[in-house]
Design an enzyme around this catalytic site. Structure first.
Site, short mmCIF file in Angstrom:
data_model
loop_
_atom_site.label_atom_id
_atom_site.label_comp_id
_atom_site.label_asym_id
_atom_site.label_seq_id
_atom_site.Cartn_x
_atom_site.Cartn_y
_atom_site.Cartn_z
N ASP A 62 -2.50 8.09 14.51
CA ASP A 62 -3.28 8.26 13.28
C ASP A 62 -4.07 9.57 13.36
OD1 ASP A 62 -4.21 5.69 11.21
OD2 ASP A 62 -5.32 7.59 11.08
N ASP A 84 -0.84 13.75 12.97
CA ASP A 84 -0.77 13.99 11.53
C ASP A 84 0.71 13.94 11.20
OD1 ASP A 84 -0.51 14.99 9.00
OD2 ASP A 84 -1.94 16.63 9.27
N VAL A 85 1.13 12.94 10.42
CA VAL A 85 2.56 12.73 10.19
C VAL A 85 3.24 13.89 9.46
CG1 VAL A 85 2.46 10.20 10.25
CG2 VAL A 85 2.18 11.40 8.05
N ASN A 107 4.21 3.94 8.59
CA ASN A 107 3.29 3.23 7.71
C ASN A 107 2.23 4.12 7.07
OD1 ASN A 107 1.50 0.73 6.91
ND2 ASN A 107 0.22 1.99 8.25
N TYR A 171 2.73 8.67 -6.53
CA TYR A 171 2.96 7.55 -5.60
C TYR A 171 4.31 6.90 -5.88
CZ TYR A 171 1.56 3.48 -2.72
OH TYR A 171 1.46 2.51 -1.76
N LYS A 175 7.17 6.70 -3.05
CA LYS A 175 7.63 5.42 -2.50
C LYS A 175 9.08 5.11 -2.90
CE LYS A 175 4.03 4.33 -0.07
NZ LYS A 175 4.10 4.39 1.40
N THR A 208 -6.96 -3.54 1.31
CA THR A 208 -7.24 -2.69 2.47
C THR A 208 -8.09 -1.51 1.98
OG1 THR A 208 -5.38 -1.21 2.11
CG2 THR A 208 -4.93 -3.19 3.41
N1 LIG Z 1 -2.84 -1.51 0.41
C1 LIG Z 1 -1.91 -1.69 -0.52
O1 LIG Z 1 -2.12 -2.31 -1.55
C2 LIG Z 1 -0.53 -1.16 -0.30
C3 LIG Z 1 0.48 -1.58 -1.18
C4 LIG Z 1 1.76 -1.10 -1.00
C5 LIG Z 1 2.04 -0.21 0.01
N2 LIG Z 1 1.03 0.18 0.84
C6 LIG Z 1 1.36 1.14 1.88
O2 LIG Z 1 0.96 0.66 3.15
C7 LIG Z 1 0.64 1.77 3.98
C8 LIG Z 1 -0.73 1.55 4.61
O3 LIG Z 1 -1.69 1.44 3.58
P1 LIG Z 1 -3.13 0.81 3.84
O4 LIG Z 1 -3.44 0.04 2.61
O5 LIG Z 1 -3.20 0.16 5.14
O6 LIG Z 1 -4.01 2.15 3.80
P2 LIG Z 1 -5.29 2.60 4.68
O7 LIG Z 1 -5.91 3.73 3.93
O8 LIG Z 1 -6.12 1.42 5.05
O9 LIG Z 1 -4.62 3.15 6.02
C9 LIG Z 1 -3.83 4.29 6.02
C10 LIG Z 1 -3.92 4.90 7.40
O10 LIG Z 1 -3.08 6.06 7.40
C11 LIG Z 1 -3.78 7.10 8.05
N3 LIG Z 1 -3.30 8.39 7.59
C12 LIG Z 1 -3.50 8.99 6.40
N4 LIG Z 1 -2.93 10.20 6.38
C13 LIG Z 1 -2.35 10.37 7.58
C14 LIG Z 1 -1.60 11.42 8.18
N5 LIG Z 1 -1.35 12.56 7.52
N6 LIG Z 1 -1.13 11.25 9.44
C15 LIG Z 1 -1.39 10.12 10.13
N7 LIG Z 1 -2.11 9.09 9.63
C16 LIG Z 1 -2.58 9.23 8.37
C17 LIG Z 1 -5.25 6.88 7.70
O11 LIG Z 1 -6.12 7.54 8.61
C18 LIG Z 1 -5.33 5.35 7.78
O12 LIG Z 1 -5.64 4.93 9.09
C19 LIG Z 1 0.73 3.02 3.11
O13 LIG Z 1 1.98 3.64 3.30
C20 LIG Z 1 0.62 2.45 1.71
O14 LIG Z 1 1.22 3.29 0.75
C21 LIG Z 1 -0.25 -0.26 0.72
#
Ligand SMILES: NC(=O)c1ccc[n+]([C@@H]2O[C@H](COP(=O)([O-])OP(=O)(O)OC[C@H]3O[C@@H](n4cnc5c(N)ncnc54)[C@H](O)[C@@H]3O)[C@@H](O)[C@H]2O)c1
Length: 271
Positions: A62, A84-85, A107, A171, A175, A208
């Protein structure tokens, strides 16, 4: 802007459901090394937690060092790796210490709110850099460490990867790209005879920090929250643990015949 303070805190939405969906650890991932991007928060943190509970060693990758190190310390059989991805060099450095990886969860992601008339080019590029390029780089870098002995790649797409919203143009684009990139990789691995599988998970709205960030961008967070609930026929948002449970299945050998598939964990929102 209206206050989002009255909204339920992330992860505290549904106490009753929470009691019913405890993960029963059964060593389903014993001996596996799992690399989870965005593992410091939300869904990724829940996945790392569930993986460790099922016997895996989790690498939490992360940009958020403080949260990632804290979680790794708490979980025990886990390590934090800064990543950083969007950086090819970061990926090389992060994976260099590992000879083999069994599971990669792509993720890490962000959500940019806005329609085609509102989102700027910079915002659009930033969204695609993290949510699409990140998955591409992760898969490309991890594959050589999986190809010989087998592995499972799990890409976090979204309900928004199969269903459009007017105010999620960036988005949706990101996705949807992940949805098809997953299938292309799955086909390639199968055609080459690599014992590597690649599947996507499509969560509905999961409470989240990402949801809190989206709500904070809105002029009316309470109305937006209600609209999130409304798209789910079950009448609530999901919990990170409910996505982690699907990730455990896809990471485990129980899903050995499963590749290129979309797993919708969305309370019926895509029906
Ligand atoms: N929460 C939702 O409702 C939801 C719904 C559908 C899909 N998703 C997907 O699930 C995944 C996780 O979402 P979440 O809700 O846990 O979000 P979150 O914001 O709680 O966590 C995301 C994490 O990604 C990290 N991150 C951001 N940019 C980064 C980078 N460039 N390199 C490395 N790490 C990085 C952040 O520091 C954080 O720890 C995402 O891909 C999101 O699109 C979430």
């Amino acid at each position: 802007m209206a206050s989002a303070r009255q909204l339920p805190a992330a992860g505290r939405t549904d106490a009753k459901i929470s009691e019913r969906t405890q993960i029963v650890a059964a060593g389903r991932l014993e001996g596996k090394l799992a690399f989870v991007t965005g593992g410091a928060s939300g869904v990724g943190a829940a996945i790392a937690r569930a993986f460790v509970a099922e016997g895996a060693e989790a690498i939490i990758a992360d940009i958020d060092r403080a949260a990632g190190e804290a979680l790794a310390g708490e979980l025990g059989r886990a390590r934090f790796v800064p990543l950083d991805v969007t950086s090819e060099q970061n990926w090389q450095d992060a994976l260099a210490p590992f000879e083999r990886i069994d599971v990669l969860v792509n993720n890490a992601g962000i959500t940019t709110l806005g329609s085609i008339e509102e989102v700027t080019l910079d915002q659009f590029r930033h969204e695609l850099d993290i949510d699409v390029l990140g998955v591409f780089l992760g898969t490309q870098t991890a594959l050589p460490k999986m190809k010989a002995h087998g592995g499972s790649i799990i890409n976090m797409s979204s309900l928004s990867g199969v269903r459009a919203s007017a105010n999620l143009v960036a988005y949706n684009a990101a996705k949807a790209a992940v949805t098809l990139m997953t299938k292309s990789c799955a086909l390639h691995f199968a055609e080459k005879g690599y014992p590597v599988r690649c599947n996507s998970i499509h969560p509905g709205a999961i409470h989240t920090p990402i949801i809190d960030k989206v709500l904070a961008q809105s002029d009316d967070p309470d109305a937006l929250y209600r609209s999130f609930v409304k798209v789910h026929p079950v009448g609530r948002l999901g919990r990170p643990e409910e996505i982690a449970a699907m990730a455990v299945y896809l990471a485990s050998d129980e899903s050995a015949f499963t590749t290129g598939a979309e797993f919708r964990v969305d309370g019926g929102a895509s029906i």
